[in-house]
Motif scaffolding. Structure first.
Motif, mmCIF file in Angstrom:
data_model
loop_
_atom_site.group_PDB
_atom_site.id
_atom_site.type_symbol
_atom_site.label_atom_id
_atom_site.label_comp_id
_atom_site.label_asym_id
_atom_site.label_seq_id
_atom_site.Cartn_x
_atom_site.Cartn_y
_atom_site.Cartn_z
ATOM 1 N N ASN A 157 25.692 4.565 -2.978
ATOM 2 C CA ASN A 157 25.896 6.008 -2.872
ATOM 3 C C ASN A 157 25.743 6.701 -4.215
ATOM 4 O OD1 ASN A 157 26.808 7.103 -0.049
ATOM 5 N ND2 ASN A 157 27.754 5.087 -0.218
ATOM 6 N N LYS B 164 23.332 9.603 -5.400
ATOM 7 C CA LYS B 164 24.022 10.791 -5.911
ATOM 8 C C LYS B 164 23.525 11.213 -7.287
ATOM 9 C CE LYS B 164 28.841 12.109 -7.002
ATOM 10 N NZ LYS B 164 30.243 11.617 -6.950
ATOM 11 N N PHE C 275 24.852 19.093 -5.024
ATOM 12 C CA PHE C 275 25.434 17.966 -4.306
ATOM 13 C C PHE C 275 26.914 18.192 -4.060
ATOM 14 C CE2 PHE C 275 27.789 14.014 -4.261
ATOM 15 C CZ PHE C 275 27.054 13.184 -3.434
ATOM 16 N N TYR D 117 29.951 18.132 -1.111
ATOM 17 C CA TYR D 117 30.893 17.037 -1.350
ATOM 18 C C TYR D 117 32.342 17.470 -1.205
ATOM 19 C CZ TYR D 117 32.161 12.559 -3.621
ATOM 20 O OH TYR D 117 32.647 11.307 -3.916
ATOM 21 N N SER E 223 28.721 7.886 6.659
ATOM 22 C CA SER E 223 28.590 8.513 5.348
ATOM 23 C C SER E 223 27.373 7.983 4.587
ATOM 24 C CB SER E 223 29.862 8.263 4.532
ATOM 25 O OG SER E 223 29.706 8.671 3.197
ATOM 26 N N THR E 224 27.266 6.667 4.494
ATOM 27 C CA THR E 224 26.207 6.057 3.689
ATOM 28 C C THR E 224 24.848 6.170 4.352
ATOM 29 O OG1 THR E 224 27.824 4.510 2.772
ATOM 30 C CG2 THR E 224 25.497 3.937 2.527
ATOM 31 N N SER F 184 23.559 9.800 4.153
ATOM 32 C CA SER F 184 23.093 10.117 2.804
ATOM 33 C C SER F 184 21.753 9.446 2.507
ATOM 34 C CB SER F 184 24.145 9.674 1.784
ATOM 35 O OG SER F 184 23.686 9.848 0.469
ATOM 36 N N ARG G 265 20.540 18.158 -1.123
ATOM 37 C CA ARG G 265 21.671 17.596 -1.873
ATOM 38 C C ARG G 265 23.011 18.127 -1.375
ATOM 39 N NH1 ARG G 265 21.532 14.663 -6.244
ATOM 40 N NH2 ARG G 265 23.177 15.793 -7.350
ATOM 41 N N MET H 42 23.629 15.892 1.561
ATOM 42 C CA MET H 42 23.992 14.563 1.057
ATOM 43 C C MET H 42 25.443 14.540 0.584
ATOM 44 S SD MET H 42 20.670 13.409 -1.191
ATOM 45 C CE MET H 42 21.664 12.117 -1.975
ATOM 46 N N PHE I 55 27.897 14.312 3.464
ATOM 47 C CA PHE I 55 28.029 12.956 4.007
ATOM 48 C C PHE I 55 28.814 12.056 3.058
ATOM 49 C CE2 PHE I 55 24.738 14.095 7.069
ATOM 50 C CZ PHE I 55 25.088 13.330 8.170
ATOM 51 N N GLN I 56 28.489 12.116 1.763
ATOM 52 C CA GLN I 56 29.172 11.229 0.817
ATOM 53 C C GLN I 56 30.622 11.635 0.579
ATOM 54 O OE1 GLN I 56 27.419 9.759 -2.735
ATOM 55 N NE2 GLN I 56 25.332 9.738 -1.937
#
Length: 476
Positions: A28, A32, A69, A73, A96-97, A100, A123, A126, A129-130
């Motif tokens: 991740n 990222k 991002f 997040y 999650s992974t 992403s 982003r 992403m 999800f992360q």
């Protein structure tokens, strides 16, 4: 029967689960943080040699990309804690992974027609999800790690932060400078994410009792090392009500919040801006930029392991308490980098070697913040570790939204050393203040509101107090 009566397996599923968590963070973080190198490659005229498109993005537009991002997040940290309690870490971390990984693959296809705005949009998603990841990581560690092994296994899993950042810098730079060009950065990021997701789906387990591969000996060891109350929690994840009022008014939690936010400021400034700083101030070419950008994070990974070994020896031999270890290491990892950052800000392109040494030492020593403060969520409350991580990580990841934007405001000319000087001195001051607050108010013991019966006990005390008040009034 206590855990002392059971021989602990030297290696077992608890270690394998920790290894899976380590690699989850690695893959991740590659997705990222590859943007730090990618945006340099995507705006470099050298990239034309590889027959890939380049873009005329200014410093502010690149700052938007780096910070975008974290817009997504911070929105899903609480959701990550909630989903982990409801459906377990296994499914939440898989979603999650994998989400992403598929999103990072879209960058080479959408940016050519959507520009930097499309990159920002990808982003943001992403990040969303992360954002589910770290609350699950800490909740999973609290369930799988026997209490006396939490510091060791928790720190080991979190070294994935340093390893992932290192690989994001190093691999991204090599790929960008190769014949594949910058699109290869995103193909590789996607591939490793999908690969980990497959392994996790097969071998991951929400609790020791749900693992298909654990031995009875290890299962007994883990479960008997946890109090009877926490056993109930393992078997009925999410059934313990969250004592929100006590939690949100807890001074030790806010001390941790402060420490993590200020650590995030210094680290994100260095991580996101090292490629641009080396390119602009130290005047390094793309390939050397990539290699030397990765060097500080190699030091960070090495130092993370050193901190892990030293703290484990001091703790197991009874030389220092967990409180002393966390506060001493957090002070080293905050105040020394703050000093080095100030020194770094006065160097220019004629002092490349010294600049790289200071940067590497600063980032390396900062690796102690995992043992110093990141694992403090489990100290305060194993039962609510995922929720605490959601709170702390929300604040800590608002910071990386601000730092690239601040750099974009201050640094108008990326070759101007004085402008970068302001950026690094601000980070140094923030480092110092945050750790001072943590030293004064931080705690490393279970808080009263960790008790699953905390709210029930409060209600009983309230009823008893009300009953006494009624009796007093009747007597009067």
């Amino acid at each position: 029967m206590t855990s002392k009566n059971i021989n602990a397996p030297i290696l077992g599923q608890r270690h394998f689960q920790t290894l899976l968590l380590f690699f989850s963070i690695v893959v991740n973080y590659i997705a990222k943080f590859n943007a730090g190198v990618a945006v340099v490659a995507m705006t470099s005229t050298d990239s034309n040699k590889h027959d890939v498109p380049t873009y005329d993005w200014n410093e502010m537009e690149r700052s938007y990309i780096l910070s975008s991002f974290f817009w997504g997040y911070i929105m899903t940290q609480f959701l990550g804690g909630w989903l982990c309690r409801r459906i377990g870490a296994k499914i939440t971390m898989f979603i999650s992974t994998l989400g992403s990984a598929f999103l990072v693959l879209l960058v080479p296809f959408f940016v050519p027609w959507g520009g930097w705005q499309a990159y920002c949009g990808i982003r943001v998603l992403m990040g969303a999800f992360q954002g589910l990841l770290f609350p699950c990581v800490h909740a999973h560690l609290a369930i799988w790690c026997p209490s006396k092994e939490r510091n060791r296994l928790g720190a080991l899993a979190n070294t994935g932060i340093d390893c992932g950042t290192l690989l994001a810098m190093f691999i991204s730079g090599l790929v960008a400078a190769s014949s594949v060009g910058w699109p290869g950065i995103f193909y590789i990021s996607c591939g490793v994410g999908i690969l980990w997701s497959i392994f996790w789906l097969v071998f991951g387990a929400d609790s020791p009792s749900q693992s298909r591969f654990i031995t009875q000996e290890e299962l007994n060891y883990i479960e008997t090392s946890i109090s009877a109350n926490n056993k109930k929690k393992i078997k009925a994840t999410g059934q313990i009500p969250v004592p929100w009022k006590a939690l949100l008014t807890s001074i030790p939690l806010w001390a941790l919040f402060m420490a993590r936010c200020t650590q995030s400021w210094g680290y994100s400034t260095l991580q996101a801006e090292i490629p641009a700083y080396m390119n602009g101030v130290l005047l390094m070419d793309m390939k050397r930029n990539a290699l030397f950008s990765a060097l500080p994070f190699l030091c960070s990974w090495i130092m993370a392991i050193v901190y892990l070994i030293v703290s484990d020896i001091l703790l197991t031999r009874g030389v220092l308490t967990i409180t002393s270890i966390r506060k001493i290491i957090n002070s080293l990892s905050s105040w020394l980098p703050a000093t080095f950052l100030v020194g770094l800000s006065f160097l220019d392109s004629s002092q490349k070697t010294l600049a790289i040494v200071l940067m590497s030492v600063s980032v390396g020593i900062n690796a102690g913040n995992t043992i110093g403060s990141a694992l403090n969520t489990i100290d305060l409350s194993p039962n609510h570790a995922g929720i605490l991580m959601g709170i702390v990580n929300t604040g800590a990841n608002i910071v990386p939204i601000l730092t690239p934007l601040l750099v974009g405001i201050i640094v108008k000319n990326e070759h101007d050393r004085v402008e970068w000087q302001v950026v690094f001195i601000i980070s140094a001051v923030i480092f110092f203040v945050g750790n001072l607050f943590f030293i004064i108010f931080g705690k490393m013991v279970n808080q009263p509101w960790n008790d699953p019966d905390f709210l029930d006990n409060q209600q009983k005390e309230k009823l008893q107090a009300d009953g006494k008040s009624i009796k007093t009034i009747q007597v009067l």
